[in-house]
Every structure is written in C-alpha cells, then in structure tokens.
Design a protein around this motif. Sequence first.
Motif, mmCIF file in Angstrom:
data_model
loop_
_atom_site.group_PDB
_atom_site.id
_atom_site.type_symbol
_atom_site.label_atom_id
_atom_site.label_comp_id
_atom_site.label_asym_id
_atom_site.label_seq_id
_atom_site.Cartn_x
_atom_site.Cartn_y
_atom_site.Cartn_z
ATOM 1 N N UNK A 1 57.211 -15.350 -11.525
ATOM 2 C CA UNK A 1 55.766 -15.226 -11.269
ATOM 3 C C UNK A 1 55.431 -13.789 -10.872
ATOM 4 N N UNK A 2 56.361 -13.151 -10.188
ATOM 5 C CA UNK A 2 56.142 -11.783 -9.705
ATOM 6 C C UNK A 2 55.830 -10.820 -10.840
ATOM 7 N N UNK A 3 56.487 -10.985 -11.994
ATOM 8 C CA UNK A 3 56.289 -10.066 -13.120
ATOM 9 C C UNK A 3 54.841 -10.075 -13.597
ATOM 10 N N UNK A 4 54.257 -11.268 -13.682
ATOM 11 C CA UNK A 4 52.865 -11.370 -14.135
ATOM 12 C C UNK A 4 51.906 -10.749 -13.127
ATOM 13 N N UNK A 5 52.213 -10.942 -11.845
ATOM 14 C CA UNK A 5 51.359 -10.369 -10.813
ATOM 15 C C UNK A 5 51.483 -8.851 -10.779
ATOM 16 N N UNK A 6 52.662 -8.344 -11.080
ATOM 17 C CA UNK A 6 52.860 -6.894 -11.121
ATOM 18 C C UNK A 6 51.995 -6.265 -12.206
ATOM 19 N N UNK A 7 51.815 -6.972 -13.311
ATOM 20 C CA UNK A 7 50.932 -6.480 -14.373
ATOM 21 C C UNK A 7 49.493 -6.381 -13.882
ATOM 22 N N UNK A 8 49.075 -7.354 -13.073
ATOM 23 C CA UNK A 8 47.731 -7.319 -12.505
ATOM 24 C C UNK A 8 47.566 -6.094 -11.615
ATOM 25 N N UNK A 9 48.571 -5.836 -10.784
ATOM 26 C CA UNK A 9 48.511 -4.687 -9.881
ATOM 27 C C UNK A 9 48.486 -3.378 -10.675
ATOM 28 N N UNK A 10 49.300 -3.304 -11.722
ATOM 29 C CA UNK A 10 49.364 -2.092 -12.546
ATOM 30 C C UNK A 10 48.019 -1.830 -13.233
ATOM 31 N N UNK A 11 47.418 -2.870 -13.804
ATOM 32 C CA UNK A 11 46.145 -2.691 -14.495
ATOM 33 C C UNK A 11 45.020 -2.359 -13.520
ATOM 34 N N UNK A 12 45.078 -2.922 -12.314
ATOM 35 C CA UNK A 12 44.071 -2.579 -11.301
ATOM 36 C C UNK A 12 44.191 -1.111 -10.921
ATOM 37 N N UNK A 13 45.424 -0.623 -10.866
ATOM 38 C CA UNK A 13 45.637 0.799 -10.575
ATOM 39 C C UNK A 13 45.099 1.686 -11.679
ATOM 40 N N UNK A 14 45.350 1.299 -12.919
ATOM 41 C CA UNK A 14 44.834 2.056 -14.065
ATOM 42 C C UNK A 14 43.306 2.057 -14.046
ATOM 43 N N UNK A 15 42.724 0.912 -13.757
ATOM 44 C CA UNK A 15 41.260 0.816 -13.752
ATOM 45 C C UNK A 15 40.650 1.620 -12.607
ATOM 46 N N UNK A 33 26.922 5.878 -8.422
ATOM 47 C CA UNK A 33 27.016 4.844 -7.376
ATOM 48 C C UNK A 33 27.718 3.600 -7.912
ATOM 49 N N UNK A 34 27.323 3.165 -9.106
ATOM 50 C CA UNK A 34 27.935 1.971 -9.706
ATOM 51 C C UNK A 34 29.423 2.190 -9.945
ATOM 52 N N UNK A 35 29.777 3.378 -10.435
ATOM 53 C CA UNK A 35 31.185 3.689 -10.655
ATOM 54 C C UNK A 35 31.971 3.716 -9.360
ATOM 55 N N UNK A 36 31.351 4.232 -8.306
ATOM 56 C CA UNK A 36 32.011 4.254 -7.001
ATOM 57 C C UNK A 36 32.274 2.858 -6.479
ATOM 58 N N UNK A 37 31.304 1.970 -6.654
ATOM 59 C CA UNK A 37 31.473 0.577 -6.216
ATOM 60 C C UNK A 37 32.596 -0.096 -7.006
ATOM 61 N N UNK A 38 32.631 0.143 -8.319
ATOM 62 C CA UNK A 38 33.690 -0.429 -9.155
ATOM 63 C C UNK A 38 35.059 0.070 -8.721
ATOM 64 N N UNK A 39 35.138 1.353 -8.379
ATOM 65 C CA UNK A 39 36.401 1.929 -7.918
ATOM 66 C C UNK A 39 36.872 1.255 -6.636
ATOM 67 N N UNK A 40 35.925 0.998 -5.737
ATOM 68 C CA UNK A 40 36.263 0.318 -4.477
ATOM 69 C C UNK A 40 36.776 -1.096 -4.741
ATOM 70 N N UNK A 41 36.089 -1.820 -5.635
ATOM 71 C CA UNK A 41 36.540 -3.177 -5.978
ATOM 72 C C UNK A 41 37.950 -3.156 -6.567
ATOM 73 N N UNK A 42 38.210 -2.187 -7.440
ATOM 74 C CA UNK A 42 39.542 -2.096 -8.045
ATOM 75 C C UNK A 42 40.609 -1.774 -6.998
#
Length: 298
Positions: free
Chosen positions: A38-52, A267-276
């Motif tokens: 399960x960890x491998x799939x979650x690591x992909x989520x973390x990696x993509x959140x970092x990229x975003x 402002x919108x981009x800043x909010x998105x960055x915070x969410x990511x």
Amino acid sequence: MFKSGYFVFILLSGLAVNAYANDFDNAINNTISKCSDISAELSDLKRMAGINTAITGVGTAAATGATIVGIVKSSVDKELREILARVDEGAKNPPKNPTADEALNVYDKHITSTNSQSDSDTLSKKSKALGHWRTGLMGGATVTNVAGAVIAGNNRVDDDLQLRIGECIKSVDALKSAIAQAQIDKLDTSRASKIAAACGEWKYADLSVINNRARGAMISSIVGATTGAVGTITSASANSDGVRAGDEQKEKNLNTASNVLAGGTAVAGGVATIFNATQIAAVKKIVKIADECEGTLQ
C-alpha cells in the motif's frame, strides 16, 4: 477402557490445537497479503503532490510578476500621457506677429516639445515591451494552473486504494481474534501482535483529508486558470496597436483590468500551492502508517 478414552481425548485435543494453529497462521498470512504494497501507491500521491506544489508555485510567481509588470506599465503610461500633453501644448499654432518675448516663448515650447517627443518614443516602446511581458507571464500562469488542476484532480485516494485499506483493516481485526485464541493455546503471538499493533493504525487513518486537499487545489487552480486566461486576452488587447492608438480611457481600463486579473491569478495560485503543500503533509502521515505496518510484515 479408561486408557483408551484418555488416548482419544489427547488425540482430539491435539487435533484441536493443531486446527487453531492453522487458523492462526492463516490469519497472519491473510493480513500480510491484504496489507502489503500500500505504501508504494501512497508514495506516488506524495510525489505528485510535490510536483504540483512546484508547478503551482511557478504559476504563482508568474502571475505575481505579471502584476508587478502591470503596475510598472501603469506608471510608465501615466508618465507617457503627461509627456504627450506637453507635446500637444508645444504644437499649438504660434501667435501672429509675436513680440520678442512671445517668440522666445514659442522657441522654448518647440525645444520642450522636441525633447518630449523623444522621451515619449522611448516610453512608448518601454510600455509596449512591458505589455508584452505581462501578457507572456499571464499566459505562463494560465498554463501552469491548467496543469495544476489536472494533477490535483487525479491525485487522490481512489476507490481501489480505499478498498485495499479497508480489506487490510478487516484482516487485522480477524488477526486480533486469532491472537486471543492463540494466547489461550499457549502459542507464540509476538510477531502477530506487532503486526496487529502497527497495521491496526489504519483504522484511525483519515483518508478524506488527502482528497479534500486535492479538491481544494483543483478548484483553486481552475480559478487561477480562468482568471489567467481572461487576463492574458485582456492584456494582449490592451497592448494592441489599435487600442493604444485609439481611446485612451479604454486602454487605461483594459490595463487596470489586466492588473486586477493578474493579481487574482496570483492569489488563486498561492492558495493552490498551500493546498498541495498541506496534502503532502497529510500523505506523509498516512505513508508513515503504511511503512510501519509493512515493516512488520517482512
């Protein structure tokens, strides 16, 4: 007769213990099967959140730059209008049969007008360049926000992963029951207890936080992409030759609208960055559970 009955009792007891041992082993193996990888799939989520986070950060910087460039352009345009006003003043018809003082005044106005015309040409080119720069930055911010919205929309715990985690939780509950029986039968439960303790944390994991952060990032990026697209078109229109040579007030209004839209995009981009960024933190907590759980399965 007594010895025969005693032998049967011992035999049946042994078979029962052996059956419980098999159930215990099966419970361990089932947990290992359901809780692995399960960890491998979650690591992909973390990696993509970092990229975003990086992508939306670039978009925010671009939109912020567009806002700053737009403000500088407004200042240049104001100075340009003042100079052009002096040029117009210097171009007025001179008086007929002027006195010496009037002639000198006309000459001074001519010199001022000539110098002002040179300054206006320079400022006009600078204003045009700033307008192009603002348009380009707005276009870049729009592209990054579109990419951010797409990534955020897909970067969530899907139904398959939720199902896998749910099956892991059920297998741990079954393992805990098997451990209780195994302890009665005097079996070694040390490894199983470690598995149950570590993997049992899945029951308290809040997966909705990850998806909520993704949804917030997606919505913010969509807003940024929308304002960015409109701002790009508005900025290009404000900087077009037709508008610049036409209605001065229309040009001013379009430039003001462009600056406002650039600010909104930032402002919108800043909010998105915070969410990511907060999604990364949420995923890290879940990954820790997965890593600790799977560490006991080896």
